[in-house]
Scaffold this motif. Sequence first.
Motif, PDB file in Angstrom:
ATOM      1  N   ASP A   1       0.835  -1.203   0.000  1.00  0.00           N
ATOM      2  CA  ASP A   1       0.000   0.000   0.000  1.00  0.00           C
ATOM      3  C   ASP A   1       0.869   1.251   0.000  1.00  0.00           C
ATOM      4  OD1 ASP A   1      -2.362  -1.391  -0.002  1.00  0.00           O
ATOM      5  OD2 ASP A   1      -2.648  -1.288   2.164  1.00  0.00           O
ATOM      6  N   ILE A   2       0.512   2.193  -0.855  1.00  0.00           N
ATOM      7  CA  ILE A   2       1.187   3.487  -0.935  1.00  0.00           C
ATOM      8  C   ILE A   2       0.200   4.555  -0.487  1.00  0.00           C
ATOM      9  CG2 ILE A   2       2.387   5.132  -2.404  1.00  0.00           C
ATOM     10  CD1 ILE A   2       3.838   2.464  -2.144  1.00  0.00           C
ATOM     11  N   TRP A   3       0.511   5.194   0.637  1.00  0.00           N
ATOM     12  CA  TRP A   3      -0.329   6.263   1.159  1.00  0.00           C
ATOM     13  C   TRP A   3       0.305   7.608   0.837  1.00  0.00           C
ATOM     14  CZ3 TRP A   3      -3.491   5.592   6.183  1.00  0.00           C
ATOM     15  CH2 TRP A   3      -4.071   4.311   6.217  1.00  0.00           C
TER      16      TRP A   3
ATOM     17  N   TRP B   1      -4.655   7.700   2.971  1.00  0.00           N
ATOM     18  CA  TRP B   1      -4.360   9.111   3.233  1.00  0.00           C
ATOM     19  C   TRP B   1      -3.999   9.307   4.689  1.00  0.00           C
ATOM     20  CZ3 TRP B   1      -8.194  12.715   5.627  1.00  0.00           C
ATOM     21  CH2 TRP B   1      -7.711  14.027   5.710  1.00  0.00           C
ATOM     22  N   LEU B   2      -2.919  10.061   4.925  1.00  0.00           N
ATOM     23  CA  LEU B   2      -2.536  10.481   6.270  1.00  0.00           C
ATOM     24  C   LEU B   2      -2.457  11.991   6.266  1.00  0.00           C
ATOM     25  CD1 LEU B   2      -1.711   9.439   9.097  1.00  0.00           C
ATOM     26  CD2 LEU B   2       0.664   9.665   8.353  1.00  0.00           C
ATOM     27  N   GLY B   3      -3.476  12.653   6.829  1.00  0.00           N
ATOM     28  CA  GLY B   3      -3.530  14.101   6.844  1.00  0.00           C
ATOM     29  C   GLY B   3      -2.891  14.689   8.085  1.00  0.00           C
ATOM     30  N   SER B   4      -2.924  16.005   8.183  1.00  0.00           N
ATOM     31  CA  SER B   4      -2.407  16.722   9.347  1.00  0.00           C
ATOM     32  C   SER B   4      -2.948  18.140   9.331  1.00  0.00           C
ATOM     33  CB  SER B   4      -0.868  16.742   9.364  1.00  0.00           C
ATOM     34  OG  SER B   4      -0.367  17.437   8.232  1.00  0.00           O
TER      35      SER B   4
ATOM     36  N   ILE C   1     -10.784   3.333  -2.490  1.00  0.00           N
ATOM     37  CA  ILE C   1      -9.839   3.256  -1.378  1.00  0.00           C
ATOM     38  C   ILE C   1     -10.545   2.592  -0.200  1.00  0.00           C
ATOM     39  CG2 ILE C   1      -8.468   4.614   0.263  1.00  0.00           C
ATOM     40  CD1 ILE C   1      -8.037   6.653  -1.965  1.00  0.00           C
ATOM     41  N   GLU C   2      -9.865   1.657   0.431  1.00  0.00           N
ATOM     42  CA  GLU C   2     -10.486   0.932   1.538  1.00  0.00           C
ATOM     43  C   GLU C   2     -10.948   1.896   2.627  1.00  0.00           C
ATOM     44  OE1 GLU C   2      -8.518  -2.571   2.991  1.00  0.00           O
ATOM     45  OE2 GLU C   2      -7.447  -2.823   1.094  1.00  0.00           O
ATOM     46  N   ALA C   3     -12.087   1.557   3.222  1.00  0.00           N
ATOM     47  CA  ALA C   3     -12.728   2.476   4.158  1.00  0.00           C
ATOM     48  C   ALA C   3     -11.879   2.784   5.379  1.00  0.00           C
ATOM     49  CB  ALA C   3     -14.079   1.901   4.608  1.00  0.00           C
ATOM     50  N   ASP C   4     -10.997   1.864   5.773  1.00  0.00           N
ATOM     51  CA  ASP C   4     -10.171   2.115   6.958  1.00  0.00           C
ATOM     52  C   ASP C   4      -8.757   2.570   6.606  1.00  0.00           C
ATOM     53  OD1 ASP C   4      -9.159  -0.245   5.984  1.00  0.00           O
ATOM     54  OD2 ASP C   4      -9.195  -1.301   7.905  1.00  0.00           O
ATOM     55  N   HIS C   5      -8.605   3.170   5.436  1.00  0.00           N
ATOM     56  CA  HIS C   5      -7.307   3.673   4.993  1.00  0.00           C
ATOM     57  C   HIS C   5      -7.265   5.200   5.004  1.00  0.00           C
ATOM     58  CE1 HIS C   5      -5.409  -0.067   2.913  1.00  0.00           C
ATOM     59  NE2 HIS C   5      -5.920  -0.344   4.095  1.00  0.00           N
ATOM     60  N   TYR C   6      -7.886   5.780   6.008  1.00  0.00           N
ATOM     61  CA  TYR C   6      -7.880   7.230   6.177  1.00  0.00           C
ATOM     62  C   TYR C   6      -7.396   7.545   7.584  1.00  0.00           C
ATOM     63  CZ  TYR C   6     -10.796   7.386   1.982  1.00  0.00           C
ATOM     64  OH  TYR C   6     -11.275   7.261   0.703  1.00  0.00           O
TER      65      TYR C   6
END
Length: 293
Positions: A159-161, A180-183, A208-213
Amino acid sequence: MKIRIGVGLGAETRPSALSAIADRLEASGIDSLWLSEHVYSGAVDPFIGMAHALSRTKRLKVGTSVAVLPGRHPVLVAKQLASLAALSPKRVLPVFGLRPAQRPERDLFEVPDGRRADVFDESLRLLRSALTQEGAEFAGEFYKLDSVRVGPRPAAPLDIWLGGQAPAALRRIGRYADGWLGSFLTASEAAQARETIEAAAAEAGREIEADHYGVSLTLTDGGVPPRLAEVVRERRPDVDPAELVAGSWAELHRLLDGYIDAGLTKFVVYHRGPGSFDQFADRFAAELLPRQN
């Protein structure tokens, strides 16, 4: 959906401390360790740090939060990731961004003037191709390669985030990323960002998988210091720093509740408070491990 919470290390963490930190997180059952890219600092390079932490542990996942991709050759990055994934299957969590957070470091990741976003998009396509295809040809604007062979290819897709919160960044995540990894976003902004990503993914024929945020958070445990509040206001002058930084464990729980309600399930916590790392790790395990499922 799986809620997972990891520990992030910033520019102030010295390489001499990394071994003990990795060992401590592994022993405590903490999910993951995240290494930031700060070139002009005493912190370890994130890819070198990943290799070191992974080699010392059996269960701990290790990621980059975030590493810069434009300005690095995507095939060489693919080789690094494939090697790490072969040595530590299912424990490598790469997250990439557009540019360094610190302006003096931006010249280190050279791309054609005004084309950084375009290079990023093409780099992501090439990175994905190198990780999933054997002997692939790639003919883009910035990279033209024959018979790309990167091995050993991961047994399961890696996986590439991506990081970012600008509208263009969110659309890029929908088109090319697995997560996605936001800030520096409030919970309501994070919910809107997720919707933008989902719409871009659907437009590109992807999902995108639902738990990939997820989102990165800072805990100070003693109120938000004036200097940190000033930094936050420089980045987000329109938002109360208390909505972006947790001044106590209770405030961290409040922020987590908001983000979980917004549909986020992955969190990276950076500690900027008093006390030793072992004290923080003990409290982290007591406070946050019960929140995982």
